[in-house]
Motif scaffolding. Sequence first.
Motif, PDB file in Angstrom:
ATOM      1  N   TYR A  31      57.111  25.551  53.192  1.00  0.00           N
ATOM      2  CA  TYR A  31      57.811  25.119  54.413  1.00  0.00           C
ATOM      3  C   TYR A  31      58.152  23.633  54.427  1.00  0.00           C
ATOM      4  O   TYR A  31      58.830  23.154  55.335  1.00  0.00           O
ATOM      5  CB  TYR A  31      56.977  25.485  55.657  1.00  0.00           C
ATOM      6  CG  TYR A  31      56.730  26.966  55.742  1.00  0.00           C
ATOM      7  CD1 TYR A  31      57.739  27.833  56.163  1.00  0.00           C
ATOM      8  CD2 TYR A  31      55.518  27.524  55.348  1.00  0.00           C
ATOM      9  CE1 TYR A  31      57.540  29.201  56.197  1.00  0.00           C
ATOM     10  CE2 TYR A  31      55.306  28.898  55.384  1.00  0.00           C
ATOM     11  CZ  TYR A  31      56.323  29.725  55.813  1.00  0.00           C
ATOM     12  OH  TYR A  31      56.136  31.079  55.852  1.00  0.00           O
ATOM     13  N   ILE A  32      57.663  22.866  53.495  1.00  0.00           N
ATOM     14  CA  ILE A  32      57.940  21.446  53.262  1.00  0.00           C
ATOM     15  C   ILE A  32      57.427  20.507  54.369  1.00  0.00           C
ATOM     16  O   ILE A  32      56.716  19.566  54.116  1.00  0.00           O
ATOM     17  CB  ILE A  32      59.451  21.209  52.983  1.00  0.00           C
ATOM     18  CG1 ILE A  32      59.824  21.849  51.622  1.00  0.00           C
ATOM     19  CG2 ILE A  32      59.768  19.712  52.959  1.00  0.00           C
ATOM     20  CD1 ILE A  32      61.242  21.659  51.172  1.00  0.00           C
ATOM     21  N   GLY A  33      57.851  20.713  55.624  1.00  0.00           N
ATOM     22  CA  GLY A  33      57.482  19.786  56.707  1.00  0.00           C
ATOM     23  C   GLY A  33      58.467  19.921  57.850  1.00  0.00           C
ATOM     24  O   GLY A  33      59.305  20.828  57.837  1.00  0.00           O
ATOM     25  N   GLY A  34      58.406  19.053  58.841  1.00  0.00           N
ATOM     26  CA  GLY A  34      59.394  18.998  59.923  1.00  0.00           C
ATOM     27  C   GLY A  34      59.754  20.361  60.486  1.00  0.00           C
ATOM     28  O   GLY A  34      58.897  21.106  60.974  1.00  0.00           O
ATOM     29  N   LEU A  35      61.036  20.702  60.406  1.00  0.00           N
ATOM     30  CA  LEU A  35      61.530  21.981  60.922  1.00  0.00           C
ATOM     31  C   LEU A  35      60.821  23.173  60.274  1.00  0.00           C
ATOM     32  O   LEU A  35      60.551  24.180  60.940  1.00  0.00           O
ATOM     33  CB  LEU A  35      63.048  22.084  60.673  1.00  0.00           C
ATOM     34  CG  LEU A  35      63.716  23.408  61.040  1.00  0.00           C
ATOM     35  CD1 LEU A  35      63.651  23.662  62.544  1.00  0.00           C
ATOM     36  CD2 LEU A  35      65.177  23.414  60.577  1.00  0.00           C
ATOM     37  N   GLY A  36      60.532  23.054  58.981  1.00  0.00           N
ATOM     38  CA  GLY A  36      59.854  24.149  58.280  1.00  0.00           C
ATOM     39  C   GLY A  36      58.478  24.414  58.878  1.00  0.00           C
ATOM     40  O   GLY A  36      58.111  25.565  59.141  1.00  0.00           O
ATOM     41  N   PHE A  37      57.711  23.353  59.108  1.00  0.00           N
ATOM     42  CA  PHE A  37      56.378  23.507  59.708  1.00  0.00           C
ATOM     43  C   PHE A  37      56.497  24.079  61.128  1.00  0.00           C
ATOM     44  O   PHE A  37      55.726  24.959  61.514  1.00  0.00           O
ATOM     45  CB  PHE A  37      55.644  22.164  59.759  1.00  0.00           C
ATOM     46  CG  PHE A  37      55.061  21.716  58.442  1.00  0.00           C
ATOM     47  CD1 PHE A  37      55.072  22.534  57.318  1.00  0.00           C
ATOM     48  CD2 PHE A  37      54.482  20.455  58.323  1.00  0.00           C
ATOM     49  CE1 PHE A  37      54.530  22.122  56.111  1.00  0.00           C
ATOM     50  CE2 PHE A  37      53.931  20.021  57.117  1.00  0.00           C
ATOM     51  CZ  PHE A  37      53.960  20.851  56.014  1.00  0.00           C
ATOM     52  N   LEU A 514      71.191  23.291  53.692  1.00  0.00           N
ATOM     53  CA  LEU A 514      70.980  21.882  53.336  1.00  0.00           C
ATOM     54  C   LEU A 514      70.421  21.108  54.531  1.00  0.00           C
ATOM     55  O   LEU A 514      69.461  20.340  54.399  1.00  0.00           O
ATOM     56  CB  LEU A 514      72.303  21.267  52.861  1.00  0.00           C
ATOM     57  CG  LEU A 514      72.207  19.844  52.314  1.00  0.00           C
ATOM     58  CD1 LEU A 514      71.318  19.789  51.072  1.00  0.00           C
ATOM     59  CD2 LEU A 514      73.594  19.291  51.982  1.00  0.00           C
ATOM     60  N   ILE A 515      71.004  21.328  55.709  1.00  0.00           N
ATOM     61  CA  ILE A 515      70.548  20.580  56.891  1.00  0.00           C
ATOM     62  C   ILE A 515      69.142  21.031  57.300  1.00  0.00           C
ATOM     63  O   ILE A 515      68.336  20.221  57.764  1.00  0.00           O
ATOM     64  CB  ILE A 515      71.590  20.684  58.030  1.00  0.00           C
ATOM     65  CG1 ILE A 515      72.833  19.867  57.628  1.00  0.00           C
ATOM     66  CG2 ILE A 515      71.027  20.181  59.358  1.00  0.00           C
ATOM     67  CD1 ILE A 515      73.991  19.920  58.588  1.00  0.00           C
ATOM     68  N   SER A 516      68.829  22.291  57.092  1.00  0.00           N
ATOM     69  CA  SER A 516      67.459  22.738  57.366  1.00  0.00           C
ATOM     70  C   SER A 516      66.463  22.001  56.462  1.00  0.00           C
ATOM     71  O   SER A 516      65.353  21.668  56.893  1.00  0.00           O
ATOM     72  CB  SER A 516      67.320  24.242  57.134  1.00  0.00           C
ATOM     73  OG  SER A 516      67.972  24.923  58.166  1.00  0.00           O
ATOM     74  N   ILE A 517      66.876  21.757  55.226  1.00  0.00           N
ATOM     75  CA  ILE A 517      66.006  21.000  54.317  1.00  0.00           C
ATOM     76  C   ILE A 517      65.917  19.537  54.759  1.00  0.00           C
ATOM     77  O   ILE A 517      64.847  18.937  54.765  1.00  0.00           O
ATOM     78  CB  ILE A 517      66.508  21.121  52.852  1.00  0.00           C
ATOM     79  CG1 ILE A 517      66.313  22.562  52.360  1.00  0.00           C
ATOM     80  CG2 ILE A 517      65.814  20.133  51.931  1.00  0.00           C
ATOM     81  CD1 ILE A 517      64.873  23.078  52.429  1.00  0.00           C
ATOM     82  N   TYR A 518      67.058  18.949  55.141  1.00  0.00           N
ATOM     83  CA  TYR A 518      67.032  17.564  55.659  1.00  0.00           C
ATOM     84  C   TYR A 518      66.038  17.471  56.824  1.00  0.00           C
ATOM     85  O   TYR A 518      65.266  16.533  56.929  1.00  0.00           O
ATOM     86  CB  TYR A 518      68.411  17.162  56.185  1.00  0.00           C
ATOM     87  CG  TYR A 518      69.406  16.701  55.151  1.00  0.00           C
ATOM     88  CD1 TYR A 518      69.332  17.094  53.822  1.00  0.00           C
ATOM     89  CD2 TYR A 518      70.441  15.850  55.509  1.00  0.00           C
ATOM     90  CE1 TYR A 518      70.261  16.666  52.896  1.00  0.00           C
ATOM     91  CE2 TYR A 518      71.373  15.406  54.589  1.00  0.00           C
ATOM     92  CZ  TYR A 518      71.279  15.820  53.283  1.00  0.00           C
ATOM     93  OH  TYR A 518      72.201  15.393  52.369  1.00  0.00           O
ATOM     94  N   ASN A 519      66.106  18.467  57.723  1.00  0.00           N
ATOM     95  CA  ASN A 519      65.238  18.435  58.900  1.00  0.00           C
ATOM     96  C   ASN A 519      63.784  18.758  58.559  1.00  0.00           C
ATOM     97  O   ASN A 519      62.906  18.585  59.386  1.00  0.00           O
ATOM     98  CB  ASN A 519      65.754  19.399  59.977  1.00  0.00           C
ATOM     99  CG  ASN A 519      67.054  18.921  60.590  1.00  0.00           C
ATOM    100  OD1 ASN A 519      67.358  17.725  60.545  1.00  0.00           O
ATOM    101  ND2 ASN A 519      67.833  19.819  61.150  1.00  0.00           N
ATOM    102  N   SER A 520      63.560  19.239  57.358  1.00  0.00           N
ATOM    103  CA  SER A 520      62.193  19.497  56.913  1.00  0.00           C
ATOM    104  C   SER A 520      61.608  18.306  56.144  1.00  0.00           C
ATOM    105  O   SER A 520      60.422  18.020  56.248  1.00  0.00           O
ATOM    106  CB  SER A 520      62.137  20.757  56.042  1.00  0.00           C
ATOM    107  OG  SER A 520      62.560  21.877  56.801  1.00  0.00           O
TER     108      SER A 520
END
Lengths: 647, 76
Positions: A31-37, A514-520
């Motif tokens: 989930y990486i972080g940010g939005l993913g978490f 891509l933006i989901s990853i940026y937000n993560s």
Amino acid sequence: MYGYAGRIVKIDLSRNEVKSYDLPLEWCRSYIGGLGFNTKILWDQLPPNIDPLSPENIVVFSPGAFVGTSIPTASRCEASAKSPITGRFGTSNSGLFWGFMLKASGIDILIISGKAEKLSYISIINGEVNIRSAEHLKGFDCWSTADSLRRDYGDVEVASIGPAGENMVRYASIENNYYDAWGRCGLGAVLGSKNVKAIAVVGDKPISIANVKEYEEACSEAYSRITSYPLFNLWRTYGTLVASDAYSSQGILPAKNFQYGTIDGWERCLRENLHKYKKKGISCISCPIACAHWVEVPEGRYKGLKLKDLEVTWVLEFGAKLGLTDFDKIMKCTEVASKLGLDCCSSASVIAWAFECFERGILSMDDTGGLRLEWGDEEAVLKLLEDIAYRRGIGNILAEGVKRASQIVGRGSEKYAFHIKGLEIPFRDPRGRWGVWCFGYLTNIRGGDHLRVRAPVELFKLPQPKDEYWLEACGVRREVIDQLDMIEEFKSRAFINDGEYINIPVMTVWSENLISIYNSVGICIRPPVLGTIGPTIISKLYKATTGINISPEEVMEVADRIISMQKEMNIAMGETRDEYRYPDRFYDEALPDGPNKGKKLDREVIDRMVSEYFKLRGWDPETGKPGEEKLKELKIEPSKFYAHVRI
Amino acid sequence: MVRNILFSEEKCSGCCTCMLTCSFTYHKVFSLNMSRVRISRDERNGGFKAFFTSECTRCGICVKSCFFNALKIEEV
């Protein structure tokens, strides 16, 4: 742990209890972080059918994985909850220093559940979390709240709600200090429903990284890429206001609630006028762009007004959408809405709806308490902002958001309510310039919004071919496309005819991912970043920072995973395929003016594109449901609430 | 010869990259509190001030890291 703080903090307001947990290592990779978490937490802990304004809702704040380092633009922190405006997965992103300080307090994920007995604020000082009385802050606007907490604690970063949040206006924002916000989806109302006035945070825990040499190399590459972006200097000079000129020349302004694509007097809101107001550029932590402007009104009624403003969303929303064509009047609206804690897009949209209803005789002075609603009258706008925040008179109806307000008023007013899935849509008229940006209003998990789906190439140089929906004219040189950091298999499908066109559904999937990853990872979506930073460099930065090896393909799979989880949650919360449609005006009324006069949208073709988009995502082409097979393929653990195997 | 670091409030955007770079250079971690250069932000008024702790050797790493040329070395 490298890069991460390693800790989850959960605050149960009903029990007046703070608990701390270790961050599971496997979440970092998945989930990486940010939005993913945030997605993972809500997936595991948020029941779908609760009232968003009840104690059962959960608010989660997570800074991105890169926040806390010097990676360019790594300042962003995601806040998520069930949204009171859409009733779906609600999420919002903000920069500045708040997320940095949360991480420097030793917290990767902050979860707030339950409801405090009395108005409270949360202090997180060097990692120590306390719930304290905020009775003395009751009724304070966001700026006074930040001032007060800074007097008490020194240089703390303050996330706060204003009167709008306290009164549970469905699109209340959480303000980030004074001029930034977690704006969309009404998360301020959720904090208000929990009796949380503010979260003040400051920390000094150092952030370590895994590999210094690799980090320096990857960071330097990211910096070179961003600053070599062809329009970098334009962005540093004008920030997002570059779009004002482009929208004006294309005739795609949201003028007077999307009745027109142009508006008299807009020349005063073009970027060449910025220098009369701008004193300097302002950055979030670790940002080389400084897209925000410190501006002061030099003369006239609002002379001396100074704030961080003239970001294009405010200019187009409070400007063209409401018939205001002067920067100083727009700045006054920004000041008032920010202090009250109201989302820019939603508040401007609901007021624009009221103005159009008044113009058409659906609302009268009896409804408005004697207030005349006329386009371009900032005093009426300012009065309505106050009435909304305090839920006074017609403001109490407008506080419900444009979808509910139009249902309450009825009398045909629904036709002038511009929202998708309950969220007020932003400022680009899709009729005049069709493309990924506008198709994204439909596919966006959080509803009618432009910030989660934006192509890494956005230029209006070439006209959009007439009656073409599947392809967008690209206007970017071949070598720029060649240099894009994009998985090759996607790139070959996203660009058609040697880069002349963009395949809209394919690029929509890529952009959302891509933006989901940026937000993560916590980096910014401004075009100098969006056009230059992709999964390859993110993978390098991630490995150097955290020591966790994750390939560019795996990076993008994380996005696929979290978007599929969000979609599954939205369906469980009641989302249907019927909601994937624009307001009727965009299909039924041709754009009446400007260079794109005569254009309107085709329901049937766009509906087919939605099916294609679902198919590309591996979801059911009819319902959009990710389903058992897709969730298994993405290795998504079933939860008590959302699962391919219902428990 | 004395080496000074001059600060331009007009150019500073408040990004604090100088602080992150300083702490990383000397301590291999990111920490605003461990930086020898400090930017204080008066966010409400858009103002910034810089000062240097007693540990600062005027090495100039903060000057090199500044995206906005807000810091400058002066030899006097």
